[in-house]
Design a protein around this motif. Sequence first.
Motif, PDB file in Angstrom:
ATOM      1  N   ARG A   1      35.485  53.043  40.048  1.00  9.29           N
ATOM      2  CA  ARG A   1      35.986  51.663  39.945  1.00  9.29           C
ATOM      3  C   ARG A   1      37.103  51.387  40.947  1.00  9.29           C
ATOM      4  NH1 ARG A   1      34.495  50.248  34.703  1.00  9.29           N
ATOM      5  NH2 ARG A   1      35.175  48.105  34.980  1.00  9.29           N
ATOM      6  N   ILE A   2      37.266  52.265  41.935  1.00 10.06           N
ATOM      7  CA  ILE A   2      38.315  52.097  42.943  1.00 10.06           C
ATOM      8  C   ILE A   2      37.745  51.422  44.183  1.00 10.06           C
ATOM      9  CG2 ILE A   2      39.874  53.311  44.527  1.00 10.06           C
ATOM     10  CD1 ILE A   2      40.125  55.509  42.409  1.00 10.06           C
ATOM     11  N   LEU A   3      38.456  50.425  44.691  1.00 12.54           N
ATOM     12  CA  LEU A   3      38.144  49.815  45.987  1.00 12.54           C
ATOM     13  C   LEU A   3      39.378  49.888  46.871  1.00 12.54           C
ATOM     14  CD1 LEU A   3      36.258  46.574  44.841  1.00 12.54           C
ATOM     15  CD2 LEU A   3      35.246  48.733  45.597  1.00 12.54           C
ATOM     16  N   ILE A   4      39.168  49.788  48.197  1.00 16.48           N
ATOM     17  CA  ILE A   4      40.285  49.733  49.135  1.00 16.48           C
ATOM     18  C   ILE A   4      40.149  48.489  50.000  1.00 16.48           C
ATOM     19  CG2 ILE A   4      40.787  52.200  49.133  1.00 16.48           C
ATOM     20  CD1 ILE A   4      39.147  52.491  51.674  1.00 16.48           C
ATOM     21  N   GLU A   5      41.285  48.006  50.503  1.00 15.88           N
ATOM     22  CA  GLU A   5      41.312  46.747  51.255  1.00 15.88           C
ATOM     23  C   GLU A   5      42.533  46.715  52.150  1.00 15.88           C
ATOM     24  OE1 GLU A   5      43.500  43.375  49.186  1.00 15.88           O
ATOM     25  OE2 GLU A   5      42.296  44.167  47.517  1.00 15.88           O
ATOM     26  N   THR A   6      42.565  45.693  53.023  1.00 19.47           N
ATOM     27  CA  THR A   6      43.772  45.478  53.838  1.00 19.47           C
ATOM     28  C   THR A   6      44.508  44.189  53.480  1.00 19.47           C
ATOM     29  OG1 THR A   6      42.494  44.388  55.586  1.00 19.47           O
ATOM     30  CG2 THR A   6      42.921  46.768  55.828  1.00 19.47           C
ATOM     31  N   ASP A   7      43.781  43.114  53.162  1.00 22.72           N
ATOM     32  CA  ASP A   7      44.368  41.775  53.045  1.00 22.72           C
ATOM     33  C   ASP A   7      44.946  41.329  54.396  1.00 22.72           C
ATOM     34  OD1 ASP A   7      44.845  39.407  51.676  1.00 22.72           O
ATOM     35  OD2 ASP A   7      46.817  40.003  50.964  1.00 22.72           O
TER      36      ASP A   7
END
Length: 257
Positions: A199-205
């Motif tokens: 259930r983990i996601l990664i992002e920058t925004d």
Amino acid sequence: MTLLFDTHTHLDSYQFDEDRDEVIQRAKDAGIHMLVNIGFNRETIPTTMALAEKYDFIYAAVGWHPVDSIDMQPEDLDWIERLCVHEKVVAIGEIGLDYHWDTSPKDVQQRVFREQIRLARKVGKPIVIHNRDAHEDIIRILREENAAEVGGVMHCFSGSPETAKQCLDMNFYISFGGPVTFKNARVPKEVLKQVPLDRILIETDAPYLSPHPFRGKRNESAYVSLVAETAAELLGKTVEEIGAITTENGKRCFRIV
């Protein structure tokens, strides 16, 4: 090369007007093979759609940001609904509540938030949640509107482990961005260690919330690799494993085949 999925970015932002093509190429060179660009108001939805149509690895989320909710008209909601049939639109977002910036009254924000959750349920799209200083109301409204039916992403999660568990119980993924790399980010690091791997996601925004060591400078999608490195360190995994896990999670969340 480690393959990565930046699940939340704003590459159509004016901060990239001088070198957008180079920024996108740097993302590809860094192993980003999927990203979701977020269109969140009348100006950024068309530019987000243009990016998604130009690049095969860029997908789009379209919605109305809580800061701009005072400007949303009924025809805008209809417009978002029409766009949801586009093959590159994978979510409605970013939507939610922002009690930090005093640009839209809370009651208007909550109404617009509810309308978009109902639309997401109607069209069967996940939602991307923006939450700033509004944890209790976010959770309450998600429950009242049965948002678990479509699920989605808690974008750049900033809440407690307890709030994370409430979101997980409602079918949401927890997404981590640049702040988790900060040396003083005790709570985000603790949350990351407690969220189930699937259930983990990664992002920058990007262009906001740059990770260490670029804090305070313009962020870009290539830097999602730094978030992956922090996650790998905290979870005792390799960066390649984190890349594979979060890519599969992102594809599942956004129903990308």
